[in-house]
Design a protein around this motif. Structure first.
Motif, PDB file in Angstrom:
ATOM      1  N   ASP A  88      -8.880  18.694   5.658  1.00 24.57           N
ATOM      2  CA  ASP A  88      -8.887  19.241   7.020  1.00 24.57           C
ATOM      3  C   ASP A  88      -9.143  18.194   8.098  1.00 24.57           C
ATOM      4  OD1 ASP A  88     -11.531  18.875   6.327  1.00 24.57           O
ATOM      5  OD2 ASP A  88     -12.212  20.829   7.020  1.00 24.57           O
ATOM      6  N   TYR A  89      -9.247  16.916   7.735  1.00 22.62           N
ATOM      7  CA  TYR A  89      -9.448  15.846   8.718  1.00 22.62           C
ATOM      8  C   TYR A  89      -8.115  15.437   9.325  1.00 22.62           C
ATOM      9  CZ  TYR A  89     -10.664  11.299  10.697  1.00 22.62           C
ATOM     10  OH  TYR A  89     -10.841  10.240  11.542  1.00 22.62           O
ATOM     11  N   ARG A  90      -8.058  15.336  10.636  1.00 26.25           N
ATOM     12  CA  ARG A  90      -6.819  14.979  11.327  1.00 26.25           C
ATOM     13  C   ARG A  90      -6.958  13.739  12.195  1.00 26.25           C
ATOM     14  NH1 ARG A  90      -5.603  17.966   7.979  1.00 26.25           N
ATOM     15  NH2 ARG A  90      -4.225  19.780   8.054  1.00 26.25           N
ATOM     16  N   GLY A  91      -8.087  13.064  12.136  1.00 20.36           N
ATOM     17  CA  GLY A  91      -8.289  11.868  12.947  1.00 20.36           C
ATOM     18  C   GLY A  91      -7.667  10.639  12.311  1.00 20.36           C
ATOM     19  N   GLU A  92      -7.800   9.528  13.006  1.00 21.58           N
ATOM     20  CA  GLU A  92      -7.261   8.261  12.507  1.00 21.58           C
ATOM     21  C   GLU A  92      -8.016   7.820  11.254  1.00 21.58           C
ATOM     22  OE1 GLU A  92      -6.215   3.739  14.042  1.00 21.58           O
ATOM     23  OE2 GLU A  92      -7.489   5.018  15.293  1.00 21.58           O
ATOM     24  N   ILE A  93      -7.279   7.339  10.287  1.00 18.38           N
ATOM     25  CA  ILE A  93      -7.891   6.759   9.088  1.00 18.38           C
ATOM     26  C   ILE A  93      -8.386   5.367   9.460  1.00 18.38           C
ATOM     27  CG2 ILE A  93      -7.458   5.905   6.759  1.00 18.38           C
ATOM     28  CD1 ILE A  93      -5.421   8.210   6.467  1.00 18.38           C
ATOM     29  N   LYS A  94      -9.656   5.118   9.145  1.00 19.53           N
ATOM     30  CA  LYS A  94     -10.257   3.811   9.413  1.00 19.53           C
ATOM     31  C   LYS A  94     -10.926   3.306   8.148  1.00 19.53           C
ATOM     32  CE  LYS A  94     -10.868   4.807  14.282  1.00 19.53           C
ATOM     33  NZ  LYS A  94     -11.790   4.889  15.413  1.00 19.53           N
ATOM     34  N   VAL A  95     -11.056   2.005   8.052  1.00 24.13           N
ATOM     35  CA  VAL A  95     -11.587   1.355   6.854  1.00 24.13           C
ATOM     36  C   VAL A  95     -12.832   0.564   7.229  1.00 24.13           C
ATOM     37  CG1 VAL A  95     -11.067  -0.300   5.011  1.00 24.13           C
ATOM     38  CG2 VAL A  95      -9.243   1.145   5.925  1.00 24.13           C
ATOM     39  N   ILE A  96     -13.943   0.792   6.516  1.00 25.92           N
ATOM     40  CA  ILE A  96     -15.166   0.022   6.740  1.00 25.92           C
ATOM     41  C   ILE A  96     -15.089  -1.214   5.847  1.00 25.92           C
ATOM     42  CG2 ILE A  96     -17.676  -0.017   6.773  1.00 25.92           C
ATOM     43  CD1 ILE A  96     -17.588   3.061   6.837  1.00 25.92           C
ATOM     44  N   MET A  97     -14.557  -2.296   6.397  1.00 26.71           N
ATOM     45  CA  MET A  97     -14.401  -3.530   5.632  1.00 26.71           C
ATOM     46  C   MET A  97     -15.693  -4.333   5.675  1.00 26.71           C
ATOM     47  SD  MET A  97     -10.557  -4.795   6.681  1.00 26.71           S
ATOM     48  CE  MET A  97     -10.504  -6.041   5.375  1.00 26.71           C
ATOM     49  N   VAL A  98     -16.017  -4.984   4.545  1.00 25.94           N
ATOM     50  CA  VAL A  98     -17.214  -5.818   4.463  1.00 25.94           C
ATOM     51  C   VAL A  98     -16.842  -7.144   3.799  1.00 25.94           C
ATOM     52  CG1 VAL A  98     -17.961  -4.783   2.254  1.00 25.94           C
ATOM     53  CG2 VAL A  98     -19.644  -5.917   3.735  1.00 25.94           C
ATOM     54  N   ASN A  99     -17.474  -8.199   4.276  1.00 24.47           N
ATOM     55  CA  ASN A  99     -17.231  -9.530   3.726  1.00 24.47           C
ATOM     56  C   ASN A  99     -18.408  -9.925   2.840  1.00 24.47           C
ATOM     57  OD1 ASN A  99     -16.735 -12.203   3.174  1.00 24.47           O
ATOM     58  ND2 ASN A  99     -16.332 -12.795   5.289  1.00 24.47           N
ATOM     59  N   PHE A 100     -18.213  -9.835   1.528  1.00 19.99           N
ATOM     60  CA  PHE A 100     -19.227 -10.267   0.566  1.00 19.99           C
ATOM     61  C   PHE A 100     -19.034 -11.731   0.197  1.00 19.99           C
ATOM     62  CE2 PHE A 100     -19.215  -5.628  -0.663  1.00 19.99           C
ATOM     63  CZ  PHE A 100     -20.494  -5.360  -0.206  1.00 19.99           C
ATOM     64  N   GLY A 101     -18.006 -12.358   0.755  1.00 20.84           N
ATOM     65  CA  GLY A 101     -17.715 -13.763   0.466  1.00 20.84           C
ATOM     66  C   GLY A 101     -18.615 -14.704   1.243  1.00 20.84           C
ATOM     67  N   ASP A 102     -18.336 -16.009   1.105  1.00 22.88           N
ATOM     68  CA  ASP A 102     -19.147 -17.017   1.791  1.00 22.88           C
ATOM     69  C   ASP A 102     -18.406 -17.704   2.937  1.00 22.88           C
ATOM     70  OD1 ASP A 102     -17.370 -18.530   0.330  1.00 22.88           O
ATOM     71  OD2 ASP A 102     -18.883 -19.528  -0.891  1.00 22.88           O
ATOM     72  N   GLN A 103     -17.200 -17.220   3.261  1.00 29.74           N
ATOM     73  CA  GLN A 103     -16.401 -17.767   4.350  1.00 29.74           C
ATOM     74  C   GLN A 103     -15.990 -16.643   5.305  1.00 29.74           C
ATOM     75  OE1 GLN A 103     -15.628 -21.120   4.684  1.00 29.74           O
ATOM     76  NE2 GLN A 103     -17.014 -21.370   2.939  1.00 29.74           N
ATOM     77  N   PRO A 104     -15.815 -16.949   6.590  1.00 29.83           N
ATOM     78  CA  PRO A 104     -15.287 -15.931   7.509  1.00 29.83           C
ATOM     79  C   PRO A 104     -13.903 -15.469   7.035  1.00 29.83           C
ATOM     80  CG  PRO A 104     -16.131 -17.816   8.734  1.00 29.83           C
ATOM     81  CD  PRO A 104     -16.116 -18.202   7.279  1.00 29.83           C
ATOM     82  N   PHE A 105     -13.605 -14.196   7.265  1.00 26.33           N
ATOM     83  CA  PHE A 105     -12.309 -13.640   6.868  1.00 26.33           C
ATOM     84  C   PHE A 105     -11.637 -13.060   8.097  1.00 26.33           C
ATOM     85  CE2 PHE A 105      -9.558 -10.221   5.342  1.00 26.33           C
ATOM     86  CZ  PHE A 105      -8.781 -10.930   4.430  1.00 26.33           C
ATOM     87  N   ARG A 106     -10.386 -13.442   8.296  1.00 29.88           N
ATOM     88  CA  ARG A 106      -9.638 -12.994   9.471  1.00 29.88           C
ATOM     89  C   ARG A 106      -8.706 -11.841   9.128  1.00 29.88           C
ATOM     90  NH1 ARG A 106     -11.615 -17.538  10.592  1.00 29.88           N
ATOM     91  NH2 ARG A 106     -11.587 -18.612  12.568  1.00 29.88           N
ATOM     92  N   VAL A 107      -8.733 -10.823   9.982  1.00 23.55           N
ATOM     93  CA  VAL A 107      -7.846  -9.673   9.838  1.00 23.55           C
ATOM     94  C   VAL A 107      -6.929  -9.654  11.052  1.00 23.55           C
ATOM     95  CG1 VAL A 107      -7.692  -7.155   9.657  1.00 23.55           C
ATOM     96  CG2 VAL A 107      -9.621  -8.368   8.596  1.00 23.55           C
TER      97      VAL A 107
END
Length: 147
Positions: A88-107
């Motif tokens: 029944d959800y009709r909003g935008e799908i969003k993703v909670i991304m997390v960086n467990f690595g040791d370097q910055p990650f670019r999206v």
């Protein structure tokens, strides 16, 4: 086969719709709908839009799952894995991304950031009882059978 409706949110017409990357894939890849480059520092998490919303039958749920390649190569995952999208959800799908690595990650806009897997939802009635039917295992858990 069941039909799931998908809608691009205005301003995201340039993004490809989720698609399976092989004939045997169970997940549809989701793309980042960021308007500018997003940087996840090590240990940081951010909510990343996908630019889509869906409508599915009540007997389905959609699970947002991490991409194994991002996890293995960069330590990128999701905090609520899998994320559940209710019928029944009709909003935008969003993703909670997390960086467990040791370097910055670019999206960047259009990057494949997660996958969407559809599952059937069992119809369940919870019945309260005074005592549960016993089993050999009983209440044993968290490694009670060995390693």
């Amino acid at each position: 086969m069941q039909t799931v409706q998908i809608c691009r949110i205005a301003g995201n017409e340039d993004l490809i719709l989720p698609k399976k990357m092989s004939t045997g894939a169970s997940g549809f890849d989701l793309s980042a709908a960021v308007t500018e480059e997003l940087v996840l520092k090590p240990g940081e998490w951010k909510l990343v839009p996908t630019g889509i919303s869906i409508a599915m039958p009540e007997n389905l749920e959609a699970q947002v799952r991490p991409r194994s390649g991002l996890a293995f190569k960069h330590g990128i995952s999701m905090l609520n894995s899998p994320g559940t999208i209710d019928a029944d959800y009709r909003g935008e799908i969003k993703v909670i991304m997390v960086n467990f690595g040791d370097q910055p990650f670019r999206v960047n806009r259009g990057d494949r950031i997660a996958q969407l897997v559809f599952q059937e939802v069992a119809k369940v009635h919870l019945e309260q009882v005074e005592e549960l039917i016993g089993t050999v295992r009983g209440a044993g858990g968290f490694g009670h059978t060995g390693v």
